[in-house]
Motif scaffolding. Sequence first.
Motif, PDB file in Angstrom:
ATOM      1  N   SER A  38      12.885  -0.306 -11.406  1.00  0.00           N
ATOM      2  CA  SER A  38      13.858  -1.267 -11.915  1.00  0.00           C
ATOM      3  C   SER A  38      14.217  -0.991 -13.362  1.00  0.00           C
ATOM      4  O   SER A  38      15.177  -1.536 -13.878  1.00  0.00           O
ATOM      5  N   GLY A  39      13.424  -0.154 -14.035  1.00  0.00           N
ATOM      6  CA  GLY A  39      13.694   0.089 -15.445  1.00  0.00           C
ATOM      7  C   GLY A  39      12.857  -0.797 -16.342  1.00  0.00           C
ATOM      8  O   GLY A  39      12.808  -0.602 -17.546  1.00  0.00           O
ATOM      9  N   LEU A  40      12.175  -1.786 -15.747  1.00  0.00           N
ATOM     10  CA  LEU A  40      11.272  -2.630 -16.531  1.00  0.00           C
ATOM     11  C   LEU A  40       9.972  -1.870 -16.729  1.00  0.00           C
ATOM     12  O   LEU A  40       9.567  -1.071 -15.894  1.00  0.00           O
ATOM     13  N   ARG A  41       9.306  -2.158 -17.807  1.00  0.00           N
ATOM     14  CA  ARG A  41       7.970  -1.605 -17.983  1.00  0.00           C
ATOM     15  C   ARG A  41       6.986  -2.576 -17.360  1.00  0.00           C
ATOM     16  O   ARG A  41       7.078  -3.787 -17.567  1.00  0.00           O
ATOM     17  N   SER A  42       6.063  -2.057 -16.564  1.00  0.00           N
ATOM     18  CA  SER A  42       5.128  -2.962 -15.905  1.00  0.00           C
ATOM     19  C   SER A  42       3.993  -3.284 -16.858  1.00  0.00           C
ATOM     20  O   SER A  42       3.857  -2.689 -17.912  1.00  0.00           O
ATOM     21  N   ALA A  43       3.190  -4.264 -16.437  1.00  0.00           N
ATOM     22  CA  ALA A  43       2.117  -4.734 -17.312  1.00  0.00           C
ATOM     23  C   ALA A  43       1.114  -3.626 -17.578  1.00  0.00           C
ATOM     24  O   ALA A  43       0.889  -2.772 -16.726  1.00  0.00           O
ATOM     25  N   PRO A  44       0.509  -3.653 -18.736  1.00  0.00           N
ATOM     26  CA  PRO A  44      -0.573  -2.695 -18.992  1.00  0.00           C
ATOM     27  C   PRO A  44      -1.709  -2.943 -18.012  1.00  0.00           C
ATOM     28  O   PRO A  44      -1.815  -4.020 -17.423  1.00  0.00           O
ATOM     29  N   SER A  45      -2.567  -1.943 -17.881  1.00  0.00           N
ATOM     30  CA  SER A  45      -3.668  -2.016 -16.918  1.00  0.00           C
ATOM     31  C   SER A  45      -4.505  -3.279 -17.119  1.00  0.00           C
ATOM     32  O   SER A  45      -4.758  -3.705 -18.232  1.00  0.00           O
TER      33      SER A  45
ATOM     34  N   VAL B 274      25.241  -3.313 -21.982  1.00  0.00           N
ATOM     35  CA  VAL B 274      25.308  -1.883 -22.307  1.00  0.00           C
ATOM     36  C   VAL B 274      25.516  -1.113 -21.010  1.00  0.00           C
ATOM     37  O   VAL B 274      24.611  -1.036 -20.180  1.00  0.00           O
ATOM     38  N   PRO B 275      26.725  -0.557 -20.809  1.00  0.00           N
ATOM     39  CA  PRO B 275      26.965   0.195 -19.578  1.00  0.00           C
ATOM     40  C   PRO B 275      26.224   1.524 -19.599  1.00  0.00           C
ATOM     41  O   PRO B 275      25.863   2.000 -20.679  1.00  0.00           O
ATOM     42  N   PRO B 276      26.006   2.106 -18.424  1.00  0.00           N
ATOM     43  CA  PRO B 276      25.368   3.416 -18.406  1.00  0.00           C
ATOM     44  C   PRO B 276      26.288   4.457 -19.040  1.00  0.00           C
ATOM     45  O   PRO B 276      27.508   4.333 -18.959  1.00  0.00           O
ATOM     46  N   ALA B 277      25.688   5.443 -19.692  1.00  0.00           N
ATOM     47  CA  ALA B 277      26.501   6.526 -20.239  1.00  0.00           C
ATOM     48  C   ALA B 277      27.215   7.211 -19.081  1.00  0.00           C
ATOM     49  O   ALA B 277      26.618   7.408 -18.023  1.00  0.00           O
ATOM     50  N   PRO B 278      28.521   7.536 -19.232  1.00  0.00           N
ATOM     51  CA  PRO B 278      29.260   8.161 -18.138  1.00  0.00           C
ATOM     52  C   PRO B 278      28.523   9.372 -17.580  1.00  0.00           C
ATOM     53  O   PRO B 278      28.038  10.206 -18.346  1.00  0.00           O
ATOM     54  N   GLY B 279      28.410   9.420 -16.275  1.00  0.00           N
ATOM     55  CA  GLY B 279      27.793  10.562 -15.626  1.00  0.00           C
ATOM     56  C   GLY B 279      26.277  10.483 -15.564  1.00  0.00           C
ATOM     57  O   GLY B 279      25.651  11.298 -14.895  1.00  0.00           O
ATOM     58  N   SER B 280      25.657   9.520 -16.226  1.00  0.00           N
ATOM     59  CA  SER B 280      24.204   9.424 -16.181  1.00  0.00           C
ATOM     60  C   SER B 280      23.799   8.514 -15.030  1.00  0.00           C
ATOM     61  O   SER B 280      24.628   7.826 -14.446  1.00  0.00           O
ATOM     62  N   SER B 281      22.493   8.518 -14.720  1.00  0.00           N
ATOM     63  CA  SER B 281      22.020   7.615 -13.668  1.00  0.00           C
ATOM     64  C   SER B 281      21.363   6.392 -14.295  1.00  0.00           C
ATOM     65  O   SER B 281      20.606   5.681 -13.647  1.00  0.00           O
ATOM     66  N   GLU B 282      21.674   6.152 -15.557  1.00  0.00           N
ATOM     67  CA  GLU B 282      21.085   5.004 -16.242  1.00  0.00           C
ATOM     68  C   GLU B 282      21.515   3.712 -15.565  1.00  0.00           C
ATOM     69  O   GLU B 282      22.555   3.643 -14.933  1.00  0.00           O
ATOM     70  N   ARG B 283      20.687   2.685 -15.773  1.00  0.00           N
ATOM     71  CA  ARG B 283      21.061   1.363 -15.309  1.00  0.00           C
ATOM     72  C   ARG B 283      21.795   0.631 -16.409  1.00  0.00           C
ATOM     73  O   ARG B 283      21.616   0.919 -17.582  1.00  0.00           O
ATOM     74  N   TRP B 284      22.571  -0.355 -16.001  1.00  0.00           N
ATOM     75  CA  TRP B 284      23.139  -1.278 -16.983  1.00  0.00           C
ATOM     76  C   TRP B 284      21.997  -2.003 -17.686  1.00  0.00           C
ATOM     77  O   TRP B 284      20.931  -2.207 -17.100  1.00  0.00           O
TER      78      TRP B 284
ATOM     79  N   ALA C 106      19.662  -5.479 -12.326  1.00  0.00           N
ATOM     80  CA  ALA C 106      19.244  -5.112 -10.975  1.00  0.00           C
ATOM     81  C   ALA C 106      20.381  -4.406 -10.251  1.00  0.00           C
ATOM     82  O   ALA C 106      21.557  -4.685 -10.496  1.00  0.00           O
ATOM     83  N   SER C 107      20.004  -3.513  -9.337  1.00  0.00           N
ATOM     84  CA  SER C 107      21.038  -2.711  -8.684  1.00  0.00           C
ATOM     85  C   SER C 107      21.914  -3.552  -7.769  1.00  0.00           C
ATOM     86  O   SER C 107      23.005  -3.135  -7.402  1.00  0.00           O
ATOM     87  N   ARG C 108      21.461  -4.762  -7.399  1.00  0.00           N
ATOM     88  CA  ARG C 108      22.312  -5.559  -6.495  1.00  0.00           C
ATOM     89  C   ARG C 108      23.466  -6.237  -7.234  1.00  0.00           C
ATOM     90  O   ARG C 108      24.354  -6.821  -6.611  1.00  0.00           O
ATOM     91  N   ALA C 109      23.479  -6.193  -8.571  1.00  0.00           N
ATOM     92  CA  ALA C 109      24.602  -6.762  -9.321  1.00  0.00           C
ATOM     93  C   ALA C 109      25.839  -5.884  -9.104  1.00  0.00           C
ATOM     94  O   ALA C 109      25.742  -4.666  -9.127  1.00  0.00           O
ATOM     95  N   GLY C 110      26.978  -6.500  -8.872  1.00  0.00           N
ATOM     96  CA  GLY C 110      28.197  -5.755  -8.557  1.00  0.00           C
ATOM     97  C   GLY C 110      28.844  -5.150  -9.794  1.00  0.00           C
ATOM     98  O   GLY C 110      28.811  -5.742 -10.875  1.00  0.00           O
TER      99      GLY C 110
ATOM    100  N   PHE D  14      17.806  -7.960 -13.883  1.00  0.00           N
ATOM    101  CA  PHE D  14      18.563  -9.185 -14.088  1.00  0.00           C
ATOM    102  C   PHE D  14      19.889  -9.090 -13.345  1.00  0.00           C
ATOM    103  O   PHE D  14      20.495  -8.028 -13.272  1.00  0.00           O
ATOM    104  N   VAL D  15      20.344 -10.215 -12.791  1.00  0.00           N
ATOM    105  CA  VAL D  15      21.677 -10.268 -12.175  1.00  0.00           C
ATOM    106  C   VAL D  15      22.486 -11.360 -12.872  1.00  0.00           C
ATOM    107  O   VAL D  15      22.107 -12.530 -12.816  1.00  0.00           O
ATOM    108  N   PRO D  16      23.550 -10.998 -13.584  1.00  0.00           N
ATOM    109  CA  PRO D  16      24.325 -12.010 -14.320  1.00  0.00           C
ATOM    110  C   PRO D  16      25.296 -12.760 -13.403  1.00  0.00           C
ATOM    111  O   PRO D  16      25.887 -12.171 -12.509  1.00  0.00           O
ATOM    112  N   TYR D  17      25.414 -14.079 -13.646  1.00  0.00           N
ATOM    113  CA  TYR D  17      26.338 -14.904 -12.861  1.00  0.00           C
ATOM    114  C   TYR D  17      27.429 -15.557 -13.710  1.00  0.00           C
ATOM    115  O   TYR D  17      28.534 -15.785 -13.233  1.00  0.00           O
TER     116      TYR D  17
END
Lengths: 557, 467
Positions: free
Chosen positions: A8-15, B398-408, B422-426, B453-456
């Motif tokens: 998910s890109g989150l850092r998980s809790a330390p051990s 912060v959008p992903p850098a163009p062409g990268s696989s970064e997440r928002w 979260a990837s389920r955000a449109g 996170f999913v923003p609404y």
Amino acid sequence: MSETTTTSGLRSAPSAAAGPSRAGTRPSAGPVLPPWQELVDAALLGAVRRRPPGGSATALLDAAAAQTVRRRAGAQPATARPAPAPAPEDPRPAMPEAAARRLAWLLAGRHRPGGGTERRAADPDLAELLPQWLAAADEAGYAAPAEQVPTLLEAARGRTDLRRHALSLAGPRGRWLAGLNPEWRFVLRSTPPSTVRATGAVAAGPAPTDAEQLLWSEGLFAERVAVLTEIRARNPRAALELLAAEWGAERAEDRLIFLDTLRHGLSTADEEFLEQALTDRSRNVRATAAELLATLPESAYAARMAKRARTHVGLDRCDGAARITVEAPHEVDAAMRRDGVASAPPRGQGQRAWWLSQLVDSAPLGGWRDRLGGRSPAEIVALPVADGWERELHAAWCRAAVRQQAPEWARALIGPPTAPPTHGPGDPAKLLTVLPEEERADWAARFIAVHGLSEAFRILGACPVPWSPKIGTAVVDALEIAREQGSYPWSFSGVLGLAERCLRPSAAERLTPLTAVPDESEDSAPGAGAYWAEAFQRLVTTLRVRAEMYAELEVEQ
Amino acid sequence: MVPHTVLHMDGNRVAEAVGWDEERVRALAPDTASHTAADRLAQQPTWSEEGAGQDAVWGACKGSGSRPYRTVVDLASGTAHCTCPSRKLPCKHALALLLRRVREPLAGVEPPEWAGTWLAERRRRAARGAGGETERPSQGSGRSDTAARRARREARIAAGAEELEQRLADLLGEGLSASERGGASWEETAARMVDAQAPGLASRVRELTSVPGSGERWPERLLSECALLHLLDRAFLATHAGSAAIPPPLAETVRSRVGLTVETARLLSEGTDRLHDRWLVLAQRDTEEERLTARRTWLRGCASGRTALLLSFRAPGRPPEPRLPCGWLLEEELVFHPGAAPLRAARGEGSAPQRPAAGGAGPPGTSPLGALRAYGEAVRADPWLERWPAVLESVVPVPPAPGSSERWQLAAESGESALPVASRAGASELWRLTAVSGGRPVKVFGECGHQGFVPYTVWSGEEVVAL
């Protein structure tokens, strides 16, 4: 401390072994758990093959559950990437709330141009209304609501006809967004339309930017045409210079299209370049250069053509009455050929007539007064022409009048609107465009009153929008007559479509009685009445929506 | 409970549609086109048989057909009935009728028979518990559940849980790497959970089958899902056995996670976690779930600061409840479902939503770390919780850098920490959020979970925008 990043890109809790997970909230949680990775490895391999941590599959699941919850509960934020630089401020006012809602509605409906399952025949055509709305809102000087900018960019990406106003409305916020999303890169390639408008078409606007220079020298063909057109619109001279620099290296078909962009903002400054293009390798390029030169009455080219034309057309007095005599050319010499005169006539036209018409087409109309005894264009057109040359000569003058934007000649040549539509020597729809707007409208209204709608489509297309009340009344009357004559409305779908776009909203009042289904008469086509009612309802709805649109924008149509 | 004050119909007093105004009618419209059509229709002289009374309005509208369409609107709930063939709910006739009464109220009278019959039927249904629309329809009518039936159902679920435990142990015995090869037998297990009337377990089992081979680190995700299912099985079996190891609130959470939810009617009459407040509408979302439309509405109590989630399900073709626009207020009592991390709540007799006086800057928010901590606390109470509502203060998308696989990301204004999205955000929602922010900090409401996170909803200055 083993700290991992999850998918998910989150850092998980330390051990867990590392002590209190959160200072002060609670003590170290329960027994020491095996590290997560150890559990994953054991689960992949299977408890049957190797004894897992805890000794059984169930113990493995127990530990994994505890670890999962611990990792989720203790997840840490990610390291922030640099945020984009803030968007520049947009000084323009926000649009009224009702207008913003209207935009959302139009954008949401833009994907069903005249179709879709939800649409009823009497619903307005949103695909038609959107460009009108965008133009009006843009011209009123509003900024689009920020939350609608992405949808505007999407709309502009899909429909180039929306681009200019959509991007202008999106403004600096749109360009800022386009810098973040590669799908909207086209936005960055188009010059902000505001600069084009601010400087006007003729005055010299800003010189090409570095980005434009680069696009011109390295871009794809379509991009090069676009950038040249943009520059030509704001700084004709600079566009000419760009074009001249690489001229010899361009392919013939590209040269033709590039040359065509000079049509806009053409002036004597372009003459030298066009004269050179008369010797181009490509015949089409030569012809286009000649055509452009012919619209410059002061050019040397126009003078040469005038001189030639005069030798073939003269005045003669026979029995005291003046008439025009024509002696068509007998050959095309090298000089004429260089000036774009083609020797092979189109099918169905005589060789000498063809040569004559090319000379008269390109000769400045202003020269005929002297040549034909100081007469006005109306008097010249009224003169008889000897030996059956009238049609050829008048047709050539018609083309010249359109090309040279000569209203006096167009007025003389178009004739009265009451004459049969195919009677005149030229195309009335084209001649109309040369006349002043009010005159155009009057002529068209009278034309429709006499001839009905069957020939009216192109005439109406030449009239200023929105239609003057005169045209509006003429069109609605003609539609009513068509209905009474019992034809189906789709025979008039072209005019009905134009009416949706061009009628003034005030015409809705006149149309409202027509939205009722009329009684079927004996000679009407079956069911036609209901279809007409539907067509009129749709027209009225569209007009009302348009009136609302402009009211919401607080602008006059 | 707040008395319902929509209309006063008695005597000769002039009726007044309190709580209904143009804005609320607009909010009720299924789309803008309907509203535009209704607005026009409301102004046309095609209406007859109009009346108002008993908290309802009715009228007949001449359409293209031979007979006029007859329309009734129940003002209390905003539900409408019309004889027109439109599939839109409410149809333009109902909306137009509402607009006419908002603009020109009528004195209250007895409804004619055609309107009265529908109203009576509609209210009888509504009276049987906030009933039909708010309860997920389940097999076997819940209302006639006797204690014995309930016991039988729980026994079946317990048997299902035992079976699941065995299957999980087998899976972990063979190893997860084997699971990539086939999952047909899990479908059968899921079907048995449906038979056991444990829809919570059934959907978890179905999710398990979709994990193997589903992208990066699937074994980790599968292990987590198996472990949480195992935890739920154990917890349910423990509560079923009457174990004291599970405290009552957690036991309620376990029961609802398995699929044994409290009926709304019972909750409203017997629920103990009640809170009266001015509730700010944070967001409203509709999703399709197993052929039903689930509508989630998040509310924030202005005084209590507590967040509530309203959840309702609607079968295809049933009319939706009126939408609650972001930023509007409900002043009423909510009753929370029992549980270890109570969030879901039910409305009693709904009050009329109020339009806020001014735009407002939105509710107070927290940092990315604060949002994760709140989720963490909630997970500690309810281990099966995927996400938890949060208002983020001053974050920059912060959008992903163009062409990268970064997440928002939603980055704190300070630039130190960020929440991945979260990837389920449109994508279109994220771009709208970015457009509103313009690279400047904004307040964002959404759900924060272990997947991100999913923003609404976003607040920028005085403006609130539903994404």
